[in-house]
Design a protein around this motif. Structure first.
Motif, short mmCIF file in Angstrom:
data_model
loop_
_atom_site.label_atom_id
_atom_site.label_comp_id
_atom_site.label_asym_id
_atom_site.label_seq_id
_atom_site.Cartn_x
_atom_site.Cartn_y
_atom_site.Cartn_z
N TRP A 95 6.47 -2.34 -8.83
CA TRP A 95 5.82 -1.38 -9.74
C TRP A 95 6.72 -0.21 -10.07
O TRP A 95 6.94 0.11 -11.25
CB TRP A 95 4.51 -0.88 -9.11
N THR A 96 7.27 0.45 -9.04
CA THR A 96 8.04 1.68 -9.29
C THR A 96 9.35 1.39 -10.01
O THR A 96 9.76 2.17 -10.87
CB THR A 96 8.29 2.43 -7.98
N ASN A 97 10.00 0.29 -9.67
CA ASN A 97 11.26 -0.05 -10.37
C ASN A 97 11.00 -0.28 -11.86
O ASN A 97 11.77 0.18 -12.71
CB ASN A 97 11.89 -1.30 -9.76
N LYS A 98 9.93 -0.99 -12.17
CA LYS A 98 9.61 -1.27 -13.57
C LYS A 98 9.19 -0.01 -14.31
O LYS A 98 9.51 0.19 -15.49
CB LYS A 98 8.49 -2.31 -13.64
N ALA A 99 8.49 0.89 -13.61
CA ALA A 99 7.95 2.10 -14.25
C ALA A 99 8.95 3.26 -14.29
O ALA A 99 8.65 4.31 -14.86
CB ALA A 99 6.68 2.55 -13.52
N GLY A 100 10.14 3.08 -13.68
CA GLY A 100 11.11 4.17 -13.67
C GLY A 100 10.72 5.29 -12.72
O GLY A 100 10.94 6.48 -13.01
N ILE A 101 10.13 4.92 -11.59
CA ILE A 101 9.71 5.89 -10.57
C ILE A 101 10.55 5.65 -9.32
O ILE A 101 10.68 4.51 -8.86
CB ILE A 101 8.22 5.69 -10.21
N SER A 102 11.11 6.70 -8.75
CA SER A 102 11.77 6.56 -7.46
C SER A 102 10.71 6.50 -6.37
O SER A 102 9.73 7.24 -6.40
CB SER A 102 12.71 7.74 -7.18
N CYS A 103 10.92 5.60 -5.41
CA CYS A 103 9.99 5.44 -4.30
C CYS A 103 10.78 5.54 -3.00
O CYS A 103 11.53 4.62 -2.66
CB CYS A 103 9.27 4.10 -4.39
N PHE A 104 10.64 6.67 -2.31
CA PHE A 104 11.29 6.86 -1.02
C PHE A 104 10.41 6.16 0.04
O PHE A 104 9.58 6.79 0.69
CB PHE A 104 11.48 8.34 -0.71
N TYR A 105 10.61 4.86 0.14
CA TYR A 105 9.74 4.06 1.00
C TYR A 105 9.85 4.54 2.44
O TYR A 105 10.94 4.81 2.94
CB TYR A 105 10.11 2.57 0.91
N PHE A 106 8.70 4.64 3.11
CA PHE A 106 8.66 5.12 4.48
C PHE A 106 8.40 3.93 5.41
O PHE A 106 7.33 3.34 5.36
CB PHE A 106 7.57 6.17 4.65
N GLU A 107 9.35 3.54 6.24
CA GLU A 107 10.65 4.14 6.40
C GLU A 107 11.64 3.06 6.74
O GLU A 107 11.28 1.88 6.87
CB GLU A 107 10.61 5.24 7.48
N ALA A 108 12.88 3.44 6.97
CA ALA A 108 13.92 2.45 7.22
C ALA A 108 13.78 1.79 8.59
O ALA A 108 13.77 0.56 8.71
CB ALA A 108 15.30 3.11 7.08
N PHE A 109 13.69 2.60 9.65
CA PHE A 109 13.71 2.09 11.03
C PHE A 109 12.54 2.65 11.83
O PHE A 109 12.13 3.80 11.63
CB PHE A 109 15.02 2.51 11.73
N ASN A 110 12.01 1.85 12.73
CA ASN A 110 11.02 2.37 13.67
C ASN A 110 11.61 3.55 14.44
O ASN A 110 12.80 3.58 14.74
CB ASN A 110 10.62 1.30 14.69
N GLU A 111 10.74 4.51 14.77
CA GLU A 111 11.14 5.64 15.61
C GLU A 111 10.04 5.84 16.66
O GLU A 111 8.88 5.97 16.30
CB GLU A 111 11.29 6.91 14.77
N LYS A 112 10.41 5.90 17.92
CA LYS A 112 9.39 5.95 18.97
C LYS A 112 9.04 7.35 19.45
O LYS A 112 8.17 7.51 20.30
CB LYS A 112 9.79 5.07 20.16
N TRP A 113 9.67 8.38 18.91
CA TRP A 113 9.35 9.76 19.31
C TRP A 113 8.09 10.27 18.64
O TRP A 113 7.47 11.22 19.11
CB TRP A 113 10.51 10.70 18.99
#
Length: 430
Positions: A339-357
């Motif tokens: 959706w966002t790529n087609k609509a020209g919207i940046s999507c800072f997807y959450f997130e890259a890596f698991n964090e256990k803190w």
């Protein structure tokens, strides 16, 4: 004799001209393969610059900061995925400054390496995270120093830092430990915009605040204040958060299986629910956009955060909304990217890596499991196809080669996938 000399000179001119053309073309070809100076305006909304939220913390506490080598390891993995923009959250700790140093060193090693940063400056209210009562009408004394650190890093790394975000979910009222009034965010956004005008920050640097959709006026009218209106006019773009995942518990109307889908096979019920989750996110995006336009403002709106956890022993797990597993995360990630790529919207997807803190006292807490990778570097189902394509070959995390979760056994993965509750059952329970 003179005519022969004349012919020779003409021939020589042609040769020199051709050589110059070839040299120029060669230079242009080289330049086209070398990353050029880009700005936030070039990056945001451009599907060639995929974005992601990043935290590289591997330990149970942020007292243990990721090393330069660990940060580089992560950036190589993200780059292999096509990610070119990462979002950080504060500059109080060393991760952000070390990340910028790591990226610069990687660029020096390989001029074609591209990675840019949306640099977060954390904003608190007075008495936040203390045993005293938070005062949401007075800002923390630490905010000024945090903004100062962000300014210093943006000036030290202008080729990498393209955006500064003032605060993270700092205005939304459910952030009871630390939220501030919009006037505080407005104050610091105006400060940074002023530095740009004075030439004390790069003119092309974009300033925003990254906050819940409600904080940007897309929900409860109580957020519709003059200060928010002024803030919307002051930022270079709006960075909004949307979490259909959390709303499977708090606002589950969209989540339950409707009566006309009850006879579908389980996989179809799940797929239908995830399409409704995407529509839910789209509706929140549209609500923010419409509120902005109702104020006579027309500027970009991008998604600063959205994601889906893969483990939960709480409200979103087997005894809750049954929203949590790798299959649903993969569907949500796919739907949001498309959706966002087609609509020209940046999507800072959450997130890259698991964090256990994030939920240090509960290993199975959902906040620890939003990553597309596990802590050890296993690729979750959303990334299995990239493993098959070999994009992670030769890359590691914590020294481990990148492998698939569940040992790549889809049948084993699907055994952990739960069907959302029926809508009529939700109505009875409520």
């Amino acid at each position: 004799m003179k005519s022969a000399v004349k012919v020779f000179l003409v021939f020589l001119v042609i040769l020199v001209t051709q050589a110059c053309k070839e040299k120029k073309n060669s230079t242009e070809d080289h330049q086209s393969k070398t990353p050029q100076e880009v700005t936030a305006k070039d990056i945001l909304g451009n599907p060639n610059y995929l974005a992601i939220s990043y935290g590289g913390y591997r330990a149970i506490s942020r007292d243990v900061q990721p090393t330069l080598d660990e940060l580089k390891e992560d950036m190589r993995l993200l780059s292999a995925m096509g990610i070119k923009v990462v979002r950080t959250y504060n500059v109080q700790l060393q991760q952000a400054s070390n990340l910028l140093k790591a990226i610069r060193e990687m660029k020096e090693e390989d001029p074609n390496f591209e990675m840019y940063v949306m640099l977060g400056a954390w904003i608190d209210c007075k008495n936040a995270w203390t045993d005293k009562e938070p005062d949401h009408h007075v800002e923390s004394e630490q905010n000024e120093a945090e903004i100062g650190r962000a300014v210093a890093l943006a000036n030290a790394y202008p080729d990498i830092v393209k955006i500064i975000a003032v605060g993270n979910e700092a205005m939304v009222k459910w952030a009871t430990s630390y939220y501030v009034q919009p006037s505080v965010i407005l104050k610091w956004v105006n400060h940074l915009q002023g530095l740009k005008k004075e030439g004390k920050l790069p003119e092309s640097l974009w300033i925003t605040s990254s906050d819940d959709f409600a904080s940007w006026g897309g929900g409860d009218p109580e957020y519709h204040t003059q200060d928010l209106e002024a803030l919307i006019k002051a930022v270079d773009y709006i960075s909004m958060h949307t979490y259909a995942y959390h709303n499977t518990h708090y606002n589950p109307e969209f989540w339950g299986v409707p009566e006309d889908e009850e006879n579908l096979v389980d996989i179809a019920k799940i797929e239908g629910a995830m399409l409704r989750a995407k529509s839910f996110a789209m509706s929140q995006y549209e609500a923010v956009t419409q509120h902005m336009k109702s104020l006579g403002v027309d500027k970009p709106v991008h998604i600063g955060e959205t994601g889906w956890a893969t483990v939960s022993n709480g409200q979103y797990g087997p005894k809750g909304s049954k929203a949590t597993d790798e299959f649903k995360e993969a569907l949500y990630h796919k739907h949001m990217r498309e959706w966002t790529n087609k609509a020209g919207i940046s999507c800072f997807y959450f997130e890259a890596f698991n964090e256990k803190w994030k939920d240090a006292h509960n290993k199975q807490g959902s906040e620890n499991h939003f990553g597309l990778f596990t802590l050890e570097g296993q690729a979750k189902y959303a990334l299995w196809d990239l493993v098959d394509q070999g994009v992670f070959d030769g890359l590691t995390r914590n020294g481990n080669p990148i492998t698939k979760t569940y040992n790549g056994d889809l049948e084993a993965l699907m055994a952990d996938v739960l069907v959302p509750p029926l809508k009529r059952e939700q109505a009875v329970s409520q």
